[in-house]
Design a protein around this motif. Structure first.
Motif, PDB file in Angstrom:
ATOM      1  N   ARG A 199       0.836  -1.180  -0.085  1.00 40.93           N
ATOM      2  CA  ARG A 199       0.149   0.090   0.083  1.00 40.93           C
ATOM      3  C   ARG A 199       0.913   1.158   0.103  1.00 40.93           C
ATOM      4  NH1 ARG A 199      -5.597  -0.766   1.108  1.00 40.93           N
ATOM      5  NH2 ARG A 199      -5.493   1.783   0.445  1.00 40.93           N
ATOM      6  N   ARG A 200       2.156   1.337  -0.297  1.00 39.93           N
ATOM      7  CA  ARG A 200       3.070   2.429  -0.412  1.00 39.93           C
ATOM      8  C   ARG A 200       2.860   3.172  -1.685  1.00 39.93           C
ATOM      9  NH1 ARG A 200       8.507  -0.655   1.635  1.00 39.93           N
ATOM     10  NH2 ARG A 200       7.698  -0.802   4.072  1.00 39.93           N
ATOM     11  N   ARG A 201       2.904   4.330  -1.539  1.00 37.07           N
ATOM     12  CA  ARG A 201       2.741   5.347  -2.556  1.00 37.07           C
ATOM     13  C   ARG A 201       1.135   5.637  -2.902  1.00 37.07           C
ATOM     14  NH1 ARG A 201       7.312   2.582  -3.682  1.00 37.07           N
ATOM     15  NH2 ARG A 201       9.326   3.728  -3.943  1.00 37.07           N
ATOM     16  N   ALA A 202       0.422   5.385  -1.875  1.00 35.25           N
ATOM     17  CA  ALA A 202      -0.975   5.567  -2.163  1.00 35.25           C
ATOM     18  C   ALA A 202      -1.762   6.688  -1.049  1.00 35.25           C
ATOM     19  CB  ALA A 202      -1.836   3.917  -1.743  1.00 35.25           C
ATOM     20  N   GLY A 203      -0.738   7.200  -0.388  1.00 28.36           N
ATOM     21  CA  GLY A 203      -1.253   8.611   0.374  1.00 28.36           C
ATOM     22  C   GLY A 203      -1.313   8.134   1.674  1.00 28.36           C
ATOM     23  N   LEU A 204      -1.098   6.929   2.200  1.00 28.03           N
ATOM     24  CA  LEU A 204      -1.118   6.577   3.759  1.00 28.03           C
ATOM     25  C   LEU A 204      -0.388   7.181   4.491  1.00 28.03           C
ATOM     26  CD1 LEU A 204      -2.032   2.761   3.012  1.00 28.03           C
ATOM     27  CD2 LEU A 204      -3.583   4.298   3.890  1.00 28.03           C
ATOM     28  N   GLY A 205       0.771   7.353   4.245  1.00 26.54           N
ATOM     29  CA  GLY A 205       1.974   8.017   4.768  1.00 26.54           C
ATOM     30  C   GLY A 205       1.425   9.338   5.450  1.00 26.54           C
ATOM     31  N   MET A 206       1.030  10.177   4.483  1.00 28.58           N
ATOM     32  CA  MET A 206       0.563  11.594   4.701  1.00 28.58           C
ATOM     33  C   MET A 206      -0.673  11.399   5.461  1.00 28.58           C
ATOM     34  SD  MET A 206       0.874  14.819   3.690  1.00 28.58           S
ATOM     35  CE  MET A 206       1.908  14.950   2.175  1.00 28.58           C
ATOM     36  N   ALA A 207      -1.718  10.599   5.350  1.00 27.79           N
ATOM     37  CA  ALA A 207      -2.887  10.598   5.734  1.00 27.79           C
ATOM     38  C   ALA A 207      -2.393  10.009   7.541  1.00 27.79           C
ATOM     39  CB  ALA A 207      -3.837   9.463   5.202  1.00 27.79           C
ATOM     40  N   LEU A 208      -1.714   9.321   7.449  1.00 33.70           N
ATOM     41  CA  LEU A 208      -1.369   8.485   8.903  1.00 33.70           C
ATOM     42  C   LEU A 208      -0.783   9.884   9.567  1.00 33.70           C
ATOM     43  CD1 LEU A 208      -1.273   6.219  10.657  1.00 33.70           C
ATOM     44  CD2 LEU A 208       1.277   5.963  10.022  1.00 33.70           C
ATOM     45  N   THR A 209       0.235  10.342   9.231  1.00 32.37           N
ATOM     46  CA  THR A 209       1.027  11.680   9.939  1.00 32.37           C
ATOM     47  C   THR A 209       0.139  12.366  10.256  1.00 32.37           C
ATOM     48  OG1 THR A 209       2.949  11.073   8.555  1.00 32.37           O
ATOM     49  CG2 THR A 209       2.921  13.150   9.550  1.00 32.37           C
ATOM     50  N   ARG A 210      -0.764  13.126   9.372  1.00 36.85           N
ATOM     51  CA  ARG A 210      -1.717  14.344   9.771  1.00 36.85           C
ATOM     52  C   ARG A 210      -2.493  13.736  10.895  1.00 36.85           C
ATOM     53  NH1 ARG A 210      -3.003  17.165   3.834  1.00 36.85           N
ATOM     54  NH2 ARG A 210      -1.053  17.983   3.492  1.00 36.85           N
ATOM     55  N   PRO A 234      11.736  10.586   0.058  1.00 36.59           N
ATOM     56  CA  PRO A 234      10.278  10.596   0.209  1.00 36.59           C
ATOM     57  C   PRO A 234       9.496  10.910   1.275  1.00 36.59           C
ATOM     58  CG  PRO A 234      11.229   8.791  -0.921  1.00 36.59           C
ATOM     59  CD  PRO A 234      12.487   9.352  -0.424  1.00 36.59           C
ATOM     60  N   ALA A 235      10.321  10.414   2.483  1.00 34.30           N
ATOM     61  CA  ALA A 235       9.868  10.913   3.876  1.00 34.30           C
ATOM     62  C   ALA A 235       9.947  12.307   4.008  1.00 34.30           C
ATOM     63  CB  ALA A 235      10.402   9.746   4.803  1.00 34.30           C
ATOM     64  N   ARG A 236      11.465  12.536   3.925  1.00 27.79           N
ATOM     65  CA  ARG A 236      11.551  14.066   4.136  1.00 27.79           C
ATOM     66  C   ARG A 236      10.510  15.127   3.169  1.00 27.79           C
ATOM     67  NH1 ARG A 236      17.838  14.965   2.972  1.00 27.79           N
ATOM     68  NH2 ARG A 236      17.080  16.835   3.144  1.00 27.79           N
ATOM     69  N   THR A 237      10.301  14.709   2.282  1.00 30.55           N
ATOM     70  CA  THR A 237       9.283  15.434   1.266  1.00 30.55           C
ATOM     71  C   THR A 237       7.884  15.308   1.932  1.00 30.55           C
ATOM     72  OG1 THR A 237      10.796  15.094  -0.637  1.00 30.55           O
ATOM     73  CG2 THR A 237       8.328  15.880  -0.923  1.00 30.55           C
ATOM     74  N   LEU A 238       7.653  14.227   2.357  1.00 29.04           N
ATOM     75  CA  LEU A 238       6.302  14.077   3.206  1.00 29.04           C
ATOM     76  C   LEU A 238       6.026  14.822   4.270  1.00 29.04           C
ATOM     77  CD1 LEU A 238       4.441  10.858   3.499  1.00 29.04           C
ATOM     78  CD2 LEU A 238       4.461  12.382   5.442  1.00 29.04           C
ATOM     79  N   TYR A 239       6.988  15.107   5.004  1.00 28.97           N
ATOM     80  CA  TYR A 239       6.932  15.625   6.400  1.00 28.97           C
ATOM     81  C   TYR A 239       7.225  17.080   6.174  1.00 28.97           C
ATOM     82  CZ  TYR A 239       7.741  11.278   8.425  1.00 28.97           C
ATOM     83  OH  TYR A 239       7.705   9.769   8.819  1.00 28.97           O
TER      84      TYR A 239
END
Length: 256
Positions: A199-210, A234-239
C-alpha cells in the motif's frame, strides 16, 4: 506554547519519549541500554559535562556497555550550520578511531496548529488509536527492516510517560500503516512509522502523519518532533508538506 531554545533542550525532551530499559548517569551524560534494540535506546546522550576528563569518560562508557555485551555507542547531535561542543566531541572520537554508524538522520519539528488537517482516510482505510500495540500492529513494525522482534520491544515502545499506537486498517481489519505517538513535556513524538509494502505510494503515509498530529493536538501537545534518515527523500518530502522544518541532525559513533 511548549517551545525549546536549543538542541540540548529538545534532545533532553526526546530522551523521555524513547527510553532504554536501563539508564545511568555520568555527570551530564545519559547512558542507555535496551538489549541492543534501536540506537537511541542503546547509546550515550552526551549533553553537558561528564564530570571527569573526556578520555576517562570514554573508558567508563566502554566498560558500562561491554558489561552488558553491547557495543559502546554515542549519539552526536549537531546543528545544521556552525560549530558546537558536540563537534569537538565528534572530532575527539574520530581521532580515537570511533566509527560512524551508517544512517545519519535529521530531527524535524512542527507546530501542531500549522499541520494541515487530517481529512478523510484513504479509500479502504480507517484511522484508529489504541493504548497498546496489538499483535497485528507489532507484526507490521520492522525496525530498520528487521523481522526479528526482541524481547524488549514492547517495553521500549511503552517507555514514554504517555503513548498511543495509531494505525490505518482496511475493511477486513488488516493493518495498512502504523505509527507510534508519544507525549512528554508538552511535546508529541512520532516514531515507528511504517506502511505495508503493498500500500505504499497511495497517500497512507501522509494521512497517517496528519491524523497522528491531530490526535496529539487533541491530547494537549503543542509541538511535535520526529527523526528521519538524511537519505530518505520521500519521507522528508512528506514531512515538509505536513509543515515540519529541520531542527538539527545527528549520527552515532561506535567504539572500535
Amino acid at each position: 506554547m511548549a517551545r525549546v531554545e536549543s538542541i540540548t533542550e529538545l534532545e533532553h525532551i526526546a530522551a523521555r519519549h524513547w527510553r532504554g530499559t536501563e539508564e545511568d548517569r555520568l555527570g551530564g551524560w545519559l547512558l542507555r541500554a535496551a538489549g541492543g534494540f534501536t540506537g537511541r535506546a542503546n547509546s550515550v546522550l552526551p549533553l553537558g559535562d561528564p564530570g571527569v576528563p573526556l578520555d576517562d569518560a570514554l573508558a567508563a562508557v566502554t566498560r558500562w556497555y561491554r558489561a552488558r555485551a553491547l557495543p559502546p555507542m554515542i549519539v552526536i547531535p549537531l546543528p545544521l550550520e556552525g560549530d558546537s561542543p558536540c563537534h569537538q566531541l565528534d572530532n575527539h572520537l574520530s581521532e580515537r578511531t570511533w566509527l560512524t554508524r551508517p544512517g545519519p538522520a535529521f530531527v524535524m519539528v512542527a507546530d501542531l496548529a500549522a499541520v494541515p488537517p487530517a481529512g478523510d482516510s484513504p479509500a479502504g482505510g480507517e484511522f484508529r488509536v489504541d493504548a497498546e500495540p496489538d499483535d497485528h500492529w507489532l507484526a507490521t513494525y520492522h525496525y530498520r527492516g528487521q523481522d526479528r522482534q526482541p524481547p524488549v520491544l514492547r517495553t521500549v515502545l511503552m517507555s514514554a510517560p504517555a503513548q498511543a499506537f495509531a494505525s490505518i486498517r482496511g475493511d477486513a481489519g488488516e493493518v495498512l500503516a502504523i505509527g507510534r505517538l508519544s507525549i512528554a513535556d508538552g511535546w508529541a513524538g512520532i516514531t515507528a512509522v511504517e506502511v505495508t509494502q503493498a500500500r505504499r505510494r497511495a497517500g497512507l503515509g501522509m494521512a497517517l502523519t496528519r491524523a497522528i498530529c491531530a490526535e496529539a493536538a487533541a491530547r494537549g501537545a503543542r509541538q511535535v518532533f520526529l527523526q528521519v534518515e538524511t537519505d530518505n527523500i520521500p519521507a522528508r518530502t512528506l514531512y515538509e508538506r505536513c509543515g515540519f522544518r529541520y531542527s538539527h541532525r545527528y549520527h552515532y559513533r561506535v567504539a572500535p
